[in-house]
Scaffold this active site. Sequence first.
Site, PDB file in Angstrom:
ATOM      1  N   TYR A 143       0.830  -1.203   0.000  1.00 19.23           N
ATOM      2  CA  TYR A 143       0.000   0.000   0.000  1.00 19.23           C
ATOM      3  C   TYR A 143       0.866   1.256   0.000  1.00 19.23           C
ATOM      4  CZ  TYR A 143      -3.832   3.122   1.451  1.00 19.23           C
ATOM      5  OH  TYR A 143      -4.755   4.124   1.526  1.00 19.23           O
ATOM      6  N   ALA A 145       4.033   1.635  -0.770  1.00 19.22           N
ATOM      7  CA  ALA A 145       4.887   1.746  -1.954  1.00 19.22           C
ATOM      8  C   ALA A 145       4.104   2.282  -3.149  1.00 19.22           C
ATOM      9  CB  ALA A 145       5.489   0.391  -2.290  1.00 19.22           C
ATOM     10  N   LYS A 147       1.161   3.940  -3.117  1.00 22.08           N
ATOM     11  CA  LYS A 147       0.674   5.294  -2.877  1.00 22.08           C
ATOM     12  C   LYS A 147       1.798   6.318  -3.023  1.00 22.08           C
ATOM     13  CE  LYS A 147      -3.740   4.694  -1.935  1.00 22.08           C
ATOM     14  NZ  LYS A 147      -4.801   5.275  -2.790  1.00 22.08           N
TER      15      LYS A 147
END
Length: 243
Positions: A143, A145, A147
Amino acid sequence: MSETPFTAVVTGTSSGIGRDIARRMLERGWRVVGLSWQPHDFEHANFESVEVDLLDEAATKRVADDIAARHAVSHVVHCAGLIWPNLLSDVKPEEIDGLTRLHVTSPMILSQAMLPKMRAAGFGRIVFISSRASMGAASRTAYSATKAAVHGMARTWAHELGPDGITVNVVAPGPILTDNFWGIIPKDSERQQRLAEQLPVRRLGTVEDVSRAVMFFAEPDAGYVTGQVLFVCGGSSLGGLSL
């Protein structure tokens, strides 16, 4: 360019933040094409519901091309997201691949399809929903990485698209009371209360907190703001937060 009617493509509109953004745009008289993997439970004369799995690149491309052929889209707002939490020892490569498709590749496909008409109009607004977790959070490898990748992509597009009158910005929420949040932290639990007490504002965020920030970037008058990341996080980006 006349403020109305704009046409916005908004992902994740069946619930939460995406739904509230769609509502706000509809209230202003804009047209909204809402993308979700599940059916919408509301109707509006200016709302078009499209069911699509944004993890499926081919399906996303078909939907994007169809929308672009039928509409002169002025706004792309990417809200759809998943978390898939795992500590490093348990992260699977397919989690990185899947969340990359959802958080990075799908908005790229959608934006690419809408760009020709945005450029022709000399106007466009692209807004991503990212996360405070882009700065790092335990159990959020995939998540966080993906985002964080959104931030770099948005800043790159801001350089490329600014001369065409198209702005690209990011809203990065902190803990927000949504189904995604309650999928990790039990609703109304002691853990939820403890998390709220850690924040400088001493409360958790609402979907309205985030959608108001998105609408600022979406405004036709916000043309001098691009390539920015706005943390709507109750101060959690200052550090000291433990989920």
